[in-house]
Scaffold this motif. Structure first.
Motif, short mmCIF file in Angstrom:
data_model
loop_
_atom_site.label_atom_id
_atom_site.label_comp_id
_atom_site.label_asym_id
_atom_site.label_seq_id
_atom_site.Cartn_x
_atom_site.Cartn_y
_atom_site.Cartn_z
N LYS A 22 8.68 -0.21 -0.42
CA LYS A 22 8.06 0.45 0.74
C LYS A 22 9.10 0.68 1.85
CE LYS A 22 5.09 -2.90 1.27
NZ LYS A 22 5.56 -3.79 0.18
N THR A 23 9.82 -0.38 2.19
CA THR A 23 10.81 -0.26 3.27
C THR A 23 11.90 0.74 2.88
OG1 THR A 23 10.36 -2.51 3.97
CG2 THR A 23 12.46 -1.56 4.66
N ALA A 24 12.31 0.67 1.63
CA ALA A 24 13.41 1.52 1.18
C ALA A 24 13.06 3.01 1.28
CB ALA A 24 13.80 1.15 -0.26
N ILE A 27 7.91 1.70 10.87
CA ILE A 27 7.18 0.59 11.49
C ILE A 27 6.81 -0.34 10.35
CG2 ILE A 27 5.18 -0.06 12.89
CD1 ILE A 27 5.27 2.81 14.06
N ASP A 28 7.65 -1.36 10.18
CA ASP A 28 7.59 -2.16 8.95
C ASP A 28 6.67 -3.37 9.11
OD1 ASP A 28 8.40 -2.18 6.36
OD2 ASP A 28 10.39 -3.04 6.73
N GLU A 29 5.82 -3.56 8.11
CA GLU A 29 4.92 -4.71 8.02
C GLU A 29 3.97 -4.81 9.22
OE1 GLU A 29 7.25 -8.11 6.83
OE2 GLU A 29 8.15 -6.99 5.17
N ILE A 30 3.28 -3.72 9.45
CA ILE A 30 2.34 -3.62 10.56
C ILE A 30 1.24 -4.67 10.44
CG2 ILE A 30 1.17 -1.70 9.36
CD1 ILE A 30 1.25 -2.12 13.13
MG LIG Z 1 9.67 -4.21 3.18
#
Ligand SMILES: [Mg+2]
Ligand SMILES: Nc1ncnc2c1ncn2[C@@H]1O[C@H](COP(=O)(O)OP(=O)(O)OP(=O)(O)O)[C@@H](O)[C@H]1O
Length: 317
Positions: free
Chosen positions: A65-67, A154-157
């Protein structure tokens, strides 16, 4: 605003770069930046850029997801601004802060200069100087507005609380920030926004409604082999196949934390570091900690009989 972004906005392409006219072209472009998306994700990303809507990605840990955010920034050739959410994060940590040490230094220097010159200090003029843009520290949200166009991740909301979510909702509709001392700061081109969640809690419907939603699944066997080949080209092909097969077997068990792509890559890397070019029972057992992170899961995998797992892996190789 960059010329490319201005053109893209003007031609109704949203944030899509020149020539990226279909999801499969975007998928290929992501691949050139070492991100191998499936058709669903490529389509969601294409539409998010084309319609200029935030993309909301949910999925298990380590599925990429982050990538995606980083790869999209590379494809668009713009900066990536990442806001890592955590419990208790508030607007000031996400938006901006005044740089108090620098303001204090400036204040002292200005006072000293006035004293040397024998002048009376004009307190209100000095105060105005202190609240100048150069003393403002832009946190990721403000930086994303100022460096437009950009990709805002916006990571890990799901780690933030409801209040922060409400604040984000407002920001995502306005793409402007009001700093009382400076006025309103607005993005020339609103950033491409990627929100991610590990689904440790449900994010509000209001926030989801603003976004294009996509569930990021574990990759299928062929794509995961390709991902490992792309990321770790020096790993032996046989080893890569066996590791991916073994990981897929592990994912089929009832584990506390099924391994993600991140773990597949870690495991392969650990095995390569030990000089392995195939997955043998002994080396697999001692390196299982690269792929399973709970004692219960390790015990389960060991009970599973690594030899049987490897037999399956060999069959898949
Ligand atoms: Mg991640
Ligand atoms: N489709 C993919 N193509 C290329 N690399 C991938 C892909 N999916 C995952 N990866 C790689 O796997 C690793 C884990 O990915 P990432 O950190 O993006 O996962 P995540 O879903 O954000 O995990 P978490 O929920 O733990 O934050 C990274 O090294 C990433 O580059």
């Amino acid at each position: 605003m960059s010329e490319g972004a201005r053109n893209a906005s003007a031609t109704g392409r949203g944030l899509l770069p020149e020539g990226v006219d279909t999801p499969s072209v975007l998928r290929a472009a992501l691949g050139r930046h070492h991100y191998l998306a499936d058709e669903g994700l490529a389509t969601a990303a294409f539409l998010a850029l084309r319609l200029h809507r935030p993309m909301f990605l949910e999925g298990d840990a380590g599925v990429g997801k982050t990538a995606v955010g980083a790869a999209l920034a590379e494809v668009l050739g713009v900066s990536l601004l990442r806001l890592q959410c955590y419990e208790g994060i508030d607007a000031s940590q996400a938006l901006y802060d005044w740089d108090f040490p620098r303001q204090l230094l400036h204040l002292r220097a200005a006072e000293a200069a006035h004293t040397v010159a024998g002048e009376v200090v004009d307190a209100s003029a000095l105060e105005a100087e202190l609240y100048d843009r150069r003393f403002l520290l832009a946190r990721p949200l403000l930086a994303a507005l100022e460096q437009s166009p950009s990709v805002l991740l916006i990571d890990e909301i799901d780690r933030a609380d409801d209040e922060f979510e409400a604040f984000l909702l407002e920001l995502l509709s306005e793409f402007a920030v009001s700093v009382p001392e400076l006025g309103t700061l607005r993005a020339d081109v609103p950033p491409a926004v990627v929100l991610t969640s590990n689904r440790t809690r449900e994010v509000s419907d209001a926030l989801k409604r603003r976004c294009l939603y996509h569930w990021v699944d574990h990759p299928d066997f062929a794509r995961e082999v390709e991902i490992v080949r792309t990321r770790l080209p020096h790993a032996a092909a046989r080893l890569t196949h066996q590791v991916v097969t073994a990981v897929h077997v592990l994912r089929g068990q009832d584990l506390l934390k099924p391994p993600g792509v991140a773990e597949t890559l870690d495991w392969t890397e650990a095995l390569v570091a030990l000089g392995a070019d195939s997955l043998e029972a002994e080396v697999a057992t001692v390196t299982l900690g690269s792929v399973l992170k709970y004692r219960e899961d390790l015990e389960r995998a060991q009970r599973l009989d690594v030899t049987a797992m490897l037999r399956e892996a060999a069959a898949g190789a």
